[in-house]
Enzyme design. Sequence first.
Site, PDB file in Angstrom:
ATOM      1  N   VAL A 180       0.834  -1.203   0.000  1.00 33.49           N
ATOM      2  CA  VAL A 180       0.000   0.000   0.000  1.00 33.49           C
ATOM      3  C   VAL A 180       0.869   1.254   0.000  1.00 33.49           C
ATOM      4  O   VAL A 180       0.684   2.175  -0.811  1.00 33.49           O
ATOM      5  CB  VAL A 180      -0.936   0.005   1.239  1.00 33.49           C
ATOM      6  CG1 VAL A 180      -1.718   1.305   1.311  1.00 33.49           C
ATOM      7  CG2 VAL A 180      -1.876  -1.176   1.193  1.00 33.49           C
ATOM      8  N   ASP A 236      10.562   3.570   5.694  1.00 34.24           N
ATOM      9  CA  ASP A 236      10.282   2.221   6.200  1.00 34.24           C
ATOM     10  C   ASP A 236      11.408   1.860   7.160  1.00 34.24           C
ATOM     11  O   ASP A 236      12.574   2.197   6.899  1.00 34.24           O
ATOM     12  CB  ASP A 236      10.221   1.214   5.037  1.00 34.24           C
ATOM     13  CG  ASP A 236       9.483  -0.053   5.426  1.00 34.24           C
ATOM     14  OD1 ASP A 236       8.380  -0.277   4.910  1.00 34.24           O
ATOM     15  OD2 ASP A 236      10.004  -0.805   6.281  1.00 34.24           O
ATOM     16  N   PHE A 273      -8.352   1.125  -1.772  1.00 29.24           N
ATOM     17  CA  PHE A 273      -9.093   0.036  -2.419  1.00 29.24           C
ATOM     18  C   PHE A 273      -8.263  -0.526  -3.568  1.00 29.24           C
ATOM     19  O   PHE A 273      -8.781  -0.845  -4.639  1.00 29.24           O
ATOM     20  CB  PHE A 273     -10.456   0.548  -2.909  1.00 29.24           C
ATOM     21  CG  PHE A 273     -11.301   1.139  -1.813  1.00 29.24           C
ATOM     22  CD1 PHE A 273     -11.953   0.317  -0.902  1.00 29.24           C
ATOM     23  CD2 PHE A 273     -11.405   2.513  -1.646  1.00 29.24           C
ATOM     24  CE1 PHE A 273     -12.721   0.851   0.132  1.00 29.24           C
ATOM     25  CE2 PHE A 273     -12.164   3.065  -0.617  1.00 29.24           C
ATOM     26  CZ  PHE A 273     -12.822   2.233   0.279  1.00 29.24           C
ATOM     27  N   GLU A 278      -3.910  -5.841  -5.437  1.00 29.50           N
ATOM     28  CA  GLU A 278      -2.593  -6.251  -5.875  1.00 29.50           C
ATOM     29  C   GLU A 278      -2.715  -6.735  -7.322  1.00 29.50           C
ATOM     30  O   GLU A 278      -3.693  -7.375  -7.684  1.00 29.50           O
ATOM     31  CB  GLU A 278      -2.034  -7.359  -4.982  1.00 29.50           C
ATOM     32  CG  GLU A 278      -1.614  -6.829  -3.628  1.00 29.50           C
ATOM     33  CD  GLU A 278      -1.087  -7.919  -2.709  1.00 29.50           C
ATOM     34  OE1 GLU A 278      -0.503  -8.903  -3.192  1.00 29.50           O
ATOM     35  OE2 GLU A 278      -1.284  -7.772  -1.491  1.00 29.50           O
ATOM     36  N   LYS A 307     -14.265   0.562   4.562  1.00 33.96           N
ATOM     37  CA  LYS A 307     -13.187  -0.320   4.093  1.00 33.96           C
ATOM     38  C   LYS A 307     -13.428  -1.778   4.513  1.00 33.96           C
ATOM     39  O   LYS A 307     -13.408  -2.697   3.699  1.00 33.96           O
ATOM     40  CB  LYS A 307     -11.855   0.186   4.641  1.00 33.96           C
ATOM     41  CG  LYS A 307     -10.709  -0.752   4.487  1.00 33.96           C
ATOM     42  CD  LYS A 307     -10.374  -0.984   3.018  1.00 33.96           C
ATOM     43  CE  LYS A 307      -9.474  -2.171   2.868  1.00 33.96           C
ATOM     44  NZ  LYS A 307      -8.493  -2.057   1.855  1.00 33.96           N
ATOM     45  N   ASN A 325     -14.446  -5.016   1.835  1.00 30.18           N
ATOM     46  CA  ASN A 325     -13.705  -6.280   1.696  1.00 30.18           C
ATOM     47  C   ASN A 325     -14.556  -7.475   2.137  1.00 30.18           C
ATOM     48  O   ASN A 325     -14.532  -8.536   1.518  1.00 30.18           O
ATOM     49  CB  ASN A 325     -12.402  -6.234   2.492  1.00 30.18           C
ATOM     50  CG  ASN A 325     -11.268  -5.618   1.681  1.00 30.18           C
ATOM     51  OD1 ASN A 325     -11.484  -5.140   0.570  1.00 30.18           O
ATOM     52  ND2 ASN A 325     -10.062  -5.620   2.221  1.00 30.18           N
ATOM     53  N   CYS A 379      -5.391  -9.559   2.565  1.00 28.16           N
ATOM     54  CA  CYS A 379      -6.468  -8.630   2.909  1.00 28.16           C
ATOM     55  C   CYS A 379      -7.744  -9.345   3.337  1.00 28.16           C
ATOM     56  O   CYS A 379      -8.180  -9.216   4.485  1.00 28.16           O
ATOM     57  CB  CYS A 379      -6.741  -7.710   1.742  1.00 28.16           C
ATOM     58  SG  CYS A 379      -5.279  -6.767   1.308  1.00 28.16           S
ATOM     59  N   ARG A 385       0.971 -14.822   0.402  1.00 27.95           N
ATOM     60  CA  ARG A 385       0.383 -14.851   1.749  1.00 27.95           C
ATOM     61  C   ARG A 385      -1.064 -15.372   1.675  1.00 27.95           C
ATOM     62  O   ARG A 385      -1.854 -14.899   0.873  1.00 27.95           O
ATOM     63  CB  ARG A 385       0.449 -13.461   2.376  1.00 27.95           C
ATOM     64  CG  ARG A 385       1.878 -13.036   2.677  1.00 27.95           C
ATOM     65  CD  ARG A 385       1.967 -11.617   3.166  1.00 27.95           C
ATOM     66  NE  ARG A 385       1.503 -10.662   2.171  1.00 27.95           N
ATOM     67  CZ  ARG A 385       1.368  -9.356   2.391  1.00 27.95           C
ATOM     68  NH1 ARG A 385       1.650  -8.869   3.580  1.00 27.95           N
ATOM     69  NH2 ARG A 385       0.941  -8.557   1.438  1.00 27.95           N
TER      70      ARG A 385
HETATM   71  C1  UGA Z   1      -8.608  -6.695  -2.062  1.00 32.81           C
HETATM   72  C2  UGA Z   1      -9.694  -5.721  -2.524  1.00 32.81           C
HETATM   73  O1  UGA Z   1     -10.220  -6.141  -3.786  1.00 32.81           O
HETATM   74  C3  UGA Z   1      -9.118  -4.304  -2.644  1.00 32.81           C
HETATM   75  O2  UGA Z   1     -10.156  -3.399  -2.988  1.00 32.81           O
HETATM   76  C4  UGA Z   1      -8.515  -3.906  -1.301  1.00 32.81           C
HETATM   77  O3  UGA Z   1      -7.933  -2.628  -1.358  1.00 32.81           O
HETATM   78  C5  UGA Z   1      -7.450  -4.908  -0.920  1.00 32.81           C
HETATM   79  O4  UGA Z   1      -8.038  -6.221  -0.841  1.00 32.81           O
HETATM   80  C6  UGA Z   1      -6.913  -4.512   0.435  1.00 32.81           C
HETATM   81  O5  UGA Z   1      -7.662  -4.518   1.404  1.00 32.81           O
HETATM   82  O6  UGA Z   1      -5.747  -4.095   0.507  1.00 32.81           O
HETATM   83  P1  UGA Z   1      -6.621  -8.034  -3.255  1.00 32.81           P
HETATM   84  O7  UGA Z   1      -6.550  -8.830  -1.997  1.00 32.81           O
HETATM   85  O8  UGA Z   1      -5.367  -7.484  -3.824  1.00 32.81           O
HETATM   86  O9  UGA Z   1      -7.609  -6.770  -3.071  1.00 32.81           O
HETATM   87  O10 UGA Z   1      -7.231  -8.953  -4.401  1.00 32.81           O
HETATM   88  P2  UGA Z   1      -8.673  -9.282  -5.022  1.00 32.81           P
HETATM   89  O11 UGA Z   1      -8.611  -9.053  -6.464  1.00 32.81           O
HETATM   90  O12 UGA Z   1      -9.747  -8.618  -4.282  1.00 32.81           O
HETATM   91  O13 UGA Z   1      -8.736 -10.875  -4.780  1.00 32.81           O
HETATM   92  C7  UGA Z   1      -8.750 -11.440  -3.478  1.00 32.81           C
HETATM   93  C8  UGA Z   1      -8.890 -12.943  -3.564  1.00 32.81           C
HETATM   94  O14 UGA Z   1     -10.200 -13.313  -3.995  1.00 32.81           O
HETATM   95  C9  UGA Z   1      -7.925 -13.631  -4.541  1.00 32.81           C
HETATM   96  O15 UGA Z   1      -7.423 -14.806  -3.955  1.00 32.81           O
HETATM   97  C10 UGA Z   1      -8.794 -13.957  -5.742  1.00 32.81           C
HETATM   98  O16 UGA Z   1      -8.334 -15.072  -6.462  1.00 32.81           O
HETATM   99  C11 UGA Z   1     -10.126 -14.255  -5.047  1.00 32.81           C
HETATM  100  N1  UGA Z   1     -11.295 -14.058  -5.935  1.00 32.81           N
HETATM  101  C12 UGA Z   1     -11.603 -12.834  -6.416  1.00 32.81           C
HETATM  102  C13 UGA Z   1     -12.119 -15.145  -6.234  1.00 32.81           C
HETATM  103  O17 UGA Z   1     -11.866 -16.293  -5.787  1.00 32.81           O
HETATM  104  N2  UGA Z   1     -13.215 -14.947  -7.017  1.00 32.81           N
HETATM  105  C14 UGA Z   1     -13.548 -13.731  -7.517  1.00 32.81           C
HETATM  106  O18 UGA Z   1     -14.569 -13.628  -8.224  1.00 32.81           O
HETATM  107  C15 UGA Z   1     -12.717 -12.652  -7.221  1.00 32.81           C
END
Ligand code: UGA
Length: 456
Positions: A11, A30, A153, A156, A222, A226, A278, A345
């Site tokens: 972030v 950092d 939001f 990654e 937030k 999530n 997250c 992670r």
């Molecule tokens: C998530 C949120 O989407 C961000 O908006 C937020 O800022 C971030 O957490 C955070 O709190 O820092 P992120 O963890 O990077 O982002 O990734 P996502 O794209 O949200 O995916 C999370 C997990 O859900 C992954 O393992 C992905 O494979 C899984 N996923 C996602 C599914 O299994 N199905 C889906 O339809 C979408």
Amino acid sequence: MNIAVIGAGYVGLTTAACLAEIGHGVVCADIDASKISQLNSGGIPFYEPHLLELVQKNRRSGLLRFTDRTEEAISNGSAIFICVGTPPLQNGEADMTFIERAARTICNEADSSRLVIEKSTVPVQTGRQLQKYFEIYRSRSSFRHDVVSNPEFLREGSAVEDFFHPDRIVVGCESEEAAKRMREIYRPLLDGTCLCPVHRSRHEGVPPPLVLTDINSAELIKHAANSFLAMKISFINMIADLCEAADADVEKVAQGLGLDRRIGPSFLRPGIGFGGFCFPKDLQAFVTIAAKFGCDFSLLKEVEQINLNRVERFVNRVKDELWVLRGKRIGVWGLSFKPETDDIRFAPALSIIRRFQQEGAEIQAYDPQAMTKAGSELHNVRFCENPYEAAAGAEALLALTEWKEFQEVDLSRVRSLMARPLLVDGRNMFCPEDIIARGFEYIGVGRRPLVRELTA
Ligand code: UGA
């Protein structure tokens, strides 16, 4: 504006580089000196598309600097973004140690009033705690450190793009002055005048709305966002299980569901479950903070449990097909928790590999970016040079992260290399008909399996 960013993780580093890109002078600090020395030598400590270019460009222009002395950043920044980690404690609560440490350094080192912006994901009422903390520990009673909640939001894998094309910018604050300064910081995004470095274009369409709230509500937005997204994923995963049992196709169900505008099509991709740093930790933290306020968020406990069960269900499905796993060679495509990142992670792929190893299977794996990190977590895995090597001699190939590279491989070649051409698609990233046409057997999630049946 001169800005300090405390924390150079996913972030902090993205925020620092993007704020510099939109014209601010940023010093990012950092306490991890090795990370800072890597940044100061022109590298970045993790893989994130477009971030390296942004960091290098803005270092060259002098708008972005790095230091391992937090006090140096603080003395330079009239606005301070706190982007430190809030890892989970044993009891599920978020650990606030790093936030408190940042607050203490601000009190000790700020030589005038500061705008302090919490960007780390924190439980509701953290801003209130910070305000109280500053009143008690500020070095002079005339200093007023205004606290703002400005949750991120960023996903990654598309964090830079998300910074430049946010759905909304949430700002929780208690004073008009703080709101004014936050508008100033995000002005290029709010006006749609900045150039997105990913698409090299200005914001098309309506610029993002600024959602102005009180601090508590911003913090809740937030965690609620999530948790809601995680809930959608667990929901579709349960539908997938039902589809398997009732001989329906979850992809069709998801399509029909998602076209309802009240539901929407995103986050309805079924699979081996969500991972990353997250969703799993934020769900736990949200449930825990809700309980503290007397709300039993059992709905989210179930979301978490459904997600945990995904791994076991997937392993059992493969076990049913392969009969005995001991001594069998299994190929794995994908280790990171999602594509376009090297982050492992809470990656479901790692839990799945460990379960197969417990059953005595031999694992050979390939991931475009995450093998170095996975190498320090996994034992007795043979890491391969490419997707073909990971498939060679395998009795099953598990597709666990939907990297684009896997969709572009020569499937006929993969098939010819395998001992048994069984593709187990944990992310439904392949079209079953294409796979079958190339001579594979196929097992997806929530779809009818296409495997060899008894002929007699
Ligand atoms: C998530 C949120 O989407 C961000 O908006 C937020 O800022 C971030 O957490 C955070 O709190 O820092 P992120 O963890 O990077 O982002 O990734 P996502 O794209 O949200 O995916 C999370 C997990 O859900 C992954 O393992 C992905 O494979 C899984 N996923 C996602 C599914 O299994 N199905 C889906 O339809 C979408």
